[in-house]
Design a protein around this motif. Structure first.
Motif: not given
Length: 296
Positions: A258-272, A285-287, A240-251
């Motif tokens: 990591a084994s992230f779900s929501r933080a991985l797909a957060a900015n993916l959209q069907a209409n992209q 993926v890079d972050t 439930g952490y945002s990706r930035d927050e989860a990444n900072a804590k993970l470091k």
């Protein structure tokens, strides 16, 4: 067991992608992807759409075995194909080790925890997982309060089922998640660590498990688990952490990936467009990769 995949999970540089949303969480995953519930009718159409989403992720050039060492699948994803191959085989061809979610969701809260519901078809799932070339499994419980007996029961249930999975020559991911909103998260993590250590110390030399844990309040609180000889790898959920927050804590946690779900797909959209989709996935993926391998 595939020895090459075992070595990659044990020593590979990267993270594990969680693509295992199931019946209850699929509508939320699709809504986050820009596909609202009123745009489809019934479970069959819903699962067709989520498979299209997962296929788009998995086939993207940004989803590669150089940064992603494993991926956790939902049962229906395991049984479906991507470009003419079963999903696990398609992943393996990309150098990504396949895992399968085997739990059936959570029981009601009791003693400050939620155990797993009974997995009455586990033997059949494990048989089919072996047929589909699945390397490991994942199963989730949740801890809400620092209740000693409740946490002990969670861990005992996880390891009891874990041994059944090991008997099928499959590596279990033990996932006793600590709720990030728990009023005493740190105490929950202390009790959990000690209970897991008890179970690890009872495993034989040829038995290995993985652990999937909430990123701890205190950095390196799980170092004993990461260094334990019976632990193949310890991975972290975003919880439930945002990706930035989860990444900072993970470091802040040596050896934790990591084994992230929501933080991985957060900015993916069907209409992209394909270009925008691949760019957004590559950034994620890079972050996440950077947070998994570049520590303090």
């Amino acid at each position: 067991m595939n020895n090459r995949q075992f070595e990659k999970i044990q020593n590979g540089q990267g993270f594990i992608a969680a693509l295992d949303q199931s019946g209850g969480s699929t509508p939320k995953a699709l809504a986050g992807y820009g596909v609202p519930e009123d745009s489809y009718s019934g479970e069959d159409e819903m699962f067709d759409l989520v498979h299209q989403m997962r296929t788009r992720i998995i086939t993207s050039p940004a989803f590669d075995g150089d940064r992603i060492i494993g991926a956790i699948l939902f049962e229906q994803t395991m049984d479906r194909e991507i470009e003419g191959k079963y999903t696990a085989d398609y992943l393996a061809d990309k150098g990504i080790v396949p895992f399968l979610k085997v739990d059936k969701g959570l029981a009601d809260q009791k003693n400050g925890v939620q155990l797993m519901k009974p997995i009455d078809d586990l033997d059949d799932k494990l048989r089919r997982a072996n047929e589909r070339n699945i390397f490991g499994t994942k199963m989730r419980s949740v801890i809400h309060e620092p209740n000693q007996s409740g946490i002990q029961e969670v861990v005992e249930q996880q390891f009891e089922i874990g041994k059944q999975i090991l008997d099928a020559d499959i590596i279990p991911i033990i996932e006793p998640e600590v709720d990030i909103h728990s009023d005493n998260k740190e105490k929950c993590e202390e009790i959990l660590r000690d209970e897991i250590l008890k179970q690890l110390n009872n495993l034989s030399e040829d038995e290995h498990v993985m652990l999937k844990l909430t990123i701890p309040t205190n950095a390196n609180a799980y170092k004993q688990l990461i260094d334990h000889p019976r632990v193949l790898r310890v991975v972290a959920l975003s919880g439930g952490y945002s990706r930035d927050e989860a990444n900072a804590k993970l470091k802040e946690n040596d050896g934790l990936i990591a084994s992230f779900s929501r933080a991985l797909a957060a900015n993916l959209q069907a209409n992209q467009s394909e270009g925008d989709f691949d760019k957004a996935l590559k950034e994620a993926v890079d972050t996440i990769y950077d947070a998994s391998v570049n520590k303090r």
